[in-house]
Design a protein around this motif. Structure first.
Motif, mmCIF file in Angstrom:
data_model
loop_
_atom_site.group_PDB
_atom_site.id
_atom_site.type_symbol
_atom_site.label_atom_id
_atom_site.label_comp_id
_atom_site.label_asym_id
_atom_site.label_seq_id
_atom_site.Cartn_x
_atom_site.Cartn_y
_atom_site.Cartn_z
ATOM 1 N N MET A 1 0.847 -1.183 0.000
ATOM 2 C CA MET A 1 0.000 0.000 0.000
ATOM 3 C C MET A 1 0.892 1.247 0.000
ATOM 4 S SD MET A 1 -3.024 0.805 2.665
ATOM 5 C CE MET A 1 -3.847 2.333 2.664
ATOM 6 N N PRO A 2 0.659 2.155 -0.944
ATOM 7 C CA PRO A 2 1.522 3.340 -1.023
ATOM 8 C C PRO A 2 1.345 4.259 0.189
ATOM 9 C CG PRO A 2 -0.249 3.459 -2.652
ATOM 10 C CD PRO A 2 -0.365 2.134 -1.960
ATOM 11 N N LEU A 3 2.411 4.948 0.516
ATOM 12 C CA LEU A 3 2.374 5.919 1.601
ATOM 13 C C LEU A 3 1.633 7.168 1.128
ATOM 14 C CD1 LEU A 3 6.055 5.495 2.780
ATOM 15 C CD2 LEU A 3 4.006 4.537 3.835
ATOM 16 N N THR A 4 1.154 7.968 2.081
ATOM 17 C CA THR A 4 0.346 9.143 1.743
ATOM 18 C C THR A 4 1.090 10.096 0.813
ATOM 19 O OG1 THR A 4 -0.801 8.941 3.852
ATOM 20 C CG2 THR A 4 -1.025 11.023 2.697
ATOM 21 N N PHE A 5 2.380 10.327 1.046
ATOM 22 C CA PHE A 5 3.100 11.266 0.186
ATOM 23 C C PHE A 5 3.178 10.735 -1.240
ATOM 24 C CE2 PHE A 5 6.823 8.686 1.208
ATOM 25 C CZ PHE A 5 7.633 8.795 0.086
ATOM 26 N N GLU A 6 3.251 9.393 -1.393
ATOM 27 C CA GLU A 6 3.277 8.798 -2.726
ATOM 28 C C GLU A 6 1.912 8.938 -3.412
ATOM 29 O OE1 GLU A 6 6.536 5.245 -2.089
ATOM 30 O OE2 GLU A 6 4.528 4.979 -1.242
ATOM 31 N N VAL A 7 0.845 8.821 -2.646
ATOM 32 C CA VAL A 7 -0.506 8.989 -3.180
ATOM 33 C C VAL A 7 -0.700 10.422 -3.671
ATOM 34 C CG1 VAL A 7 -2.968 8.999 -2.597
ATOM 35 C CG2 VAL A 7 -1.506 7.138 -1.785
ATOM 36 N N ILE A 8 -0.248 11.383 -2.866
ATOM 37 C CA ILE A 8 -0.366 12.802 -3.253
ATOM 38 C C ILE A 8 0.416 13.047 -4.541
ATOM 39 C CG2 ILE A 8 0.205 15.175 -2.597
ATOM 40 C CD1 ILE A 8 -0.200 14.241 0.362
ATOM 41 N N ALA A 9 1.659 12.584 -4.587
ATOM 42 C CA ALA A 9 2.500 12.793 -5.765
ATOM 43 C C ALA A 9 1.867 12.139 -6.998
ATOM 44 C CB ALA A 9 3.901 12.242 -5.528
ATOM 45 N N GLU A 10 1.359 10.923 -6.864
ATOM 46 C CA GLU A 10 0.767 10.232 -8.012
ATOM 47 C C GLU A 10 -0.520 10.916 -8.465
ATOM 48 O OE1 GLU A 10 0.167 8.009 -11.235
ATOM 49 O OE2 GLU A 10 2.014 8.159 -10.070
ATOM 50 N N THR A 11 -1.299 11.431 -7.527
ATOM 51 C CA THR A 11 -2.520 12.159 -7.888
ATOM 52 C C THR A 11 -2.175 13.387 -8.723
ATOM 53 O OG1 THR A 11 -3.662 11.397 -5.898
ATOM 54 C CG2 THR A 11 -4.531 13.376 -6.961
ATOM 55 N N LEU A 12 -1.155 14.120 -8.300
ATOM 56 C CA LEU A 12 -0.740 15.307 -9.057
ATOM 57 C C LEU A 12 -0.147 14.918 -10.409
ATOM 58 C CD1 LEU A 12 0.673 17.448 -6.137
ATOM 59 C CD2 LEU A 12 -1.448 17.822 -7.407
ATOM 60 N N ARG A 13 0.641 13.819 -10.454
ATOM 61 C CA ARG A 13 1.179 13.356 -11.733
ATOM 62 C C ARG A 13 0.042 13.026 -12.701
ATOM 63 N NH1 ARG A 13 3.967 9.597 -8.827
ATOM 64 N NH2 ARG A 13 5.933 10.372 -8.074
ATOM 65 N N GLU A 14 -0.988 12.361 -12.205
ATOM 66 C CA GLU A 14 -2.114 11.988 -13.062
ATOM 67 C C GLU A 14 -2.835 13.234 -13.578
ATOM 68 O OE1 GLU A 14 -4.467 10.171 -15.505
ATOM 69 O OE2 GLU A 14 -2.779 9.187 -14.508
ATOM 70 N N GLN A 15 -2.955 14.255 -12.731
ATOM 71 C CA GLN A 15 -3.585 15.504 -13.173
ATOM 72 C C GLN A 15 -2.745 16.168 -14.257
ATOM 73 O OE1 GLN A 15 -4.292 17.834 -9.632
ATOM 74 N NE2 GLN A 15 -5.897 16.458 -8.908
ATOM 75 N N ILE A 16 -1.425 16.025 -14.184
ATOM 76 C CA ILE A 16 -0.535 16.577 -15.205
ATOM 77 C C ILE A 16 -0.655 15.752 -16.488
ATOM 78 C CG2 ILE A 16 1.882 16.994 -15.844
ATOM 79 C CD1 ILE A 16 2.360 17.499 -12.755
ATOM 80 N N ARG A 17 -0.597 14.428 -16.349
ATOM 81 C CA ARG A 17 -0.708 13.561 -17.531
ATOM 82 C C ARG A 17 -2.025 13.769 -18.265
ATOM 83 N NH1 ARG A 17 2.235 9.487 -14.333
ATOM 84 N NH2 ARG A 17 0.295 8.842 -13.386
#
Length: 128
Positions: A1-17
């Motif tokens: 299970m990803p850590l919260t900071f990884e979830v935040i970073a991936e959410t922002l990456r997806e918004q960029i993609r």
């Protein structure tokens, strides 16, 4: 299970993609991300540091964090099979992000030293 900071970073990456956030757009503020994810300031800072390190974001002192610019070659790469993990800004943006992170760290250290000295002066203890 990803850590919260990884979830935040991936959410922002997806918004960029997805194009929801475009190069040059301001990223959400630290306080907005803290509210949205129920995260501490340190967790949000770790997420932003990860995005900067990987070339997805850059900081502008006094202005905040922004989606890293990318050129057409970088954009073409994002359409290929490595789209999931490809950083937006390439090597130049990564170097700029690291330089900016270092400058911010130096500023934060200076600010903390000043605060400590002010607290020590208030307590009547000699400063450093």
């Amino acid at each position: 299970m990803p850590l919260t900071f990884e979830v935040i970073a991936e959410t922002l990456r997806e918004q960029i993609r997805s194009g929801q956030l475009k190069p040059g757009d301001a990223l959400p503020t630290q306080s907005a991300l803290m509210r949205e994810f129920g995260a501490s300031s340190l967790t949000v800072q770790k997420a932003m540091a990860l995005l900067k390190q990987d070339g997805w974001a850059i900081s502008r002192p006094g202005k905040g964090a922004f989606v890293a610019p990318h050129d057409q070659a970088d954009a073409d790469e994002l359409d290929g099979p490595s789209r999931e993990t490809a950083p937006v800004g390439g090597t130049v943006a990564r170097v700029e992000a690291l330089e900016q992170a270092l400058a911010e760290a130096v500023e934060q250290i200076a600010d903390l030293r000043a605060r400590i000295e002010a607290l020590e002066a208030d307590d009547g203890e000699p400063g450093r």
